[in-house]
Design a protein around this motif. Structure first.
Motif, PDB file in Angstrom:
ATOM      1  N   PRO A  81       0.814  -1.220   0.000  1.00 19.30           N
ATOM      2  CA  PRO A  81       0.000   0.000   0.000  1.00 19.30           C
ATOM      3  C   PRO A  81       0.851   1.275   0.000  1.00 19.30           C
ATOM      4  N   SER A  82       1.916   1.301   0.789  1.00 22.36           N
ATOM      5  CA  SER A  82       2.763   2.498   0.838  1.00 22.36           C
ATOM      6  C   SER A  82       3.523   2.696  -0.466  1.00 22.36           C
ATOM      7  N   GLY A  83       3.835   1.606  -1.151  1.00 20.95           N
ATOM      8  CA  GLY A  83       4.506   1.709  -2.431  1.00 20.95           C
ATOM      9  C   GLY A  83       3.595   2.261  -3.503  1.00 20.95           C
ATOM     10  N   LEU A  84       2.332   1.855  -3.493  1.00 19.88           N
ATOM     11  CA  LEU A  84       1.367   2.320  -4.480  1.00 19.88           C
ATOM     12  C   LEU A  84       1.110   3.819  -4.367  1.00 19.88           C
ATOM     13  N   VAL A  85       1.366   4.381  -3.196  1.00 16.58           N
ATOM     14  CA  VAL A  85       1.242   5.829  -3.022  1.00 16.58           C
ATOM     15  C   VAL A  85       2.164   6.573  -3.981  1.00 16.58           C
ATOM     16  N   LYS A  86       3.294   5.964  -4.318  1.00 12.26           N
ATOM     17  CA  LYS A  86       4.285   6.604  -5.178  1.00 12.26           C
ATOM     18  C   LYS A  86       3.755   6.877  -6.580  1.00 12.26           C
ATOM     19  N   ILE A  87       2.716   6.161  -6.991  1.00 15.60           N
ATOM     20  CA  ILE A  87       2.145   6.413  -8.320  1.00 15.60           C
ATOM     21  C   ILE A  87       1.667   7.855  -8.410  1.00 15.60           C
ATOM     22  N   GLY A  88       0.873   8.273  -7.423  1.00 17.96           N
ATOM     23  CA  GLY A  88       0.390   9.640  -7.427  1.00 17.96           C
ATOM     24  C   GLY A  88       1.498  10.656  -7.233  1.00 17.96           C
TER      25      GLY A  88
END
Length: 236
Positions: free
Chosen positions: A189-196
């Motif tokens: 979940p914290s990695g997917l934040v990097k998309i934005g």
């Protein structure tokens, strides 16, 4: 007066209309060897797209069609090798679109090092779709985003060895407009934040991940940073 046969074999407009209907690499290769006119017409036509269904065709086809801009290897029935990618990258310097991998069978013989070598030679890439490449690692994606500064679309399917570091490397893509992630990955979940955070230029995003992956923080990040997002597709 020219005979109908002479017209058919010399009229480039007519030839292009006929010859571009050929789809099999062997047919394209045979036609390109008829004469210089036919070869020139096919070479120009092949600049649009070349689909390879068997790796044994690669050497002969690549030697004839060096101006190809779209290479589609998603229908290849063989296990591609690193040397196949090396051969393609050395021949197709103007490649802008790459489609690699098949959803039904993993390309297990392509190594991360082989992919890195490929992108280092094909720095003009703009659209990349990679499917079921199990040996692809974060460093492969990092290399691609670092050297291919024209990247505007990336679609990844079932590249299970990719983790959050692959998403962090998206910060190198200053003009990325489309991103698709489907299947099994090592994202958190914290990695997917990097998309934005790393992709404020996104216009289209597709996420089709495992149900256990919480994307709540990722959606909040998208709402904060991706103000121009036009299309969002979520499937679980």
């Amino acid at each position: 007066m020219e005979s109908s046969m002479e017209i058919a074999t010399s009229d480039r407009g007519l030839l292009s209309h006929i010859l571009t209907r050929l789809s099999e690499p062997q047919d394209l290769l045979s036609a390109s060897m008829v004469c210089t006119v036919w070869n020139d017409v096919l070479t120009r036509a092949a600049a649009k797209k070349l689909t390879i269904r068997s790796r044994v065709r690669l050497p002969s086809v690549l030697s004839r069609f060096k101006h190809v801009k779209h290479l589609n290897l998603s229908m290849c029935i063989d296990q591609l090798q690193d040397q196949d990618l090396e051969m393609a990258s050395e021949s197709l310097k103007n490649l802008s679109i790459l489609t690699l991998g098949n959803p039904d069978e993993p390309q297990e013989c392509i190594s991360n090092l082989g992919f890195v070598g490929f992108v280092n030679n094909c720095t003009m890439l703009e659209h990349v779709a990679l499917t079921f490449i199990p040996n692809l690692q974060d460093s492969g994606i990092e290399a691609m985003t670092r050297v291919c500064n024209r990247l505007s679309a990336i679609n990844l399917v079932n590249c299970r060895n990719l983790s959050d570091d692959a998403l962090k490397s998206l910060k190198n893509c200053e003009n990325i407009q489309e991103l698709g992630l489907k299947g099994h990955f090592g994202f958190t979940p914290s990695g997917l934040v990097k998309i934005g955070e790393n992709c404020p230029t996104l216009l289209k995003l597709s996420l089709e991940l495992e149900p256990s992956v919480d994307i709540t923080l990722a959606l909040q990040s998208l709402a904060t940073y991706c103000r121009n997002l036009q299309e969002l597709s979520l499937k679980f």
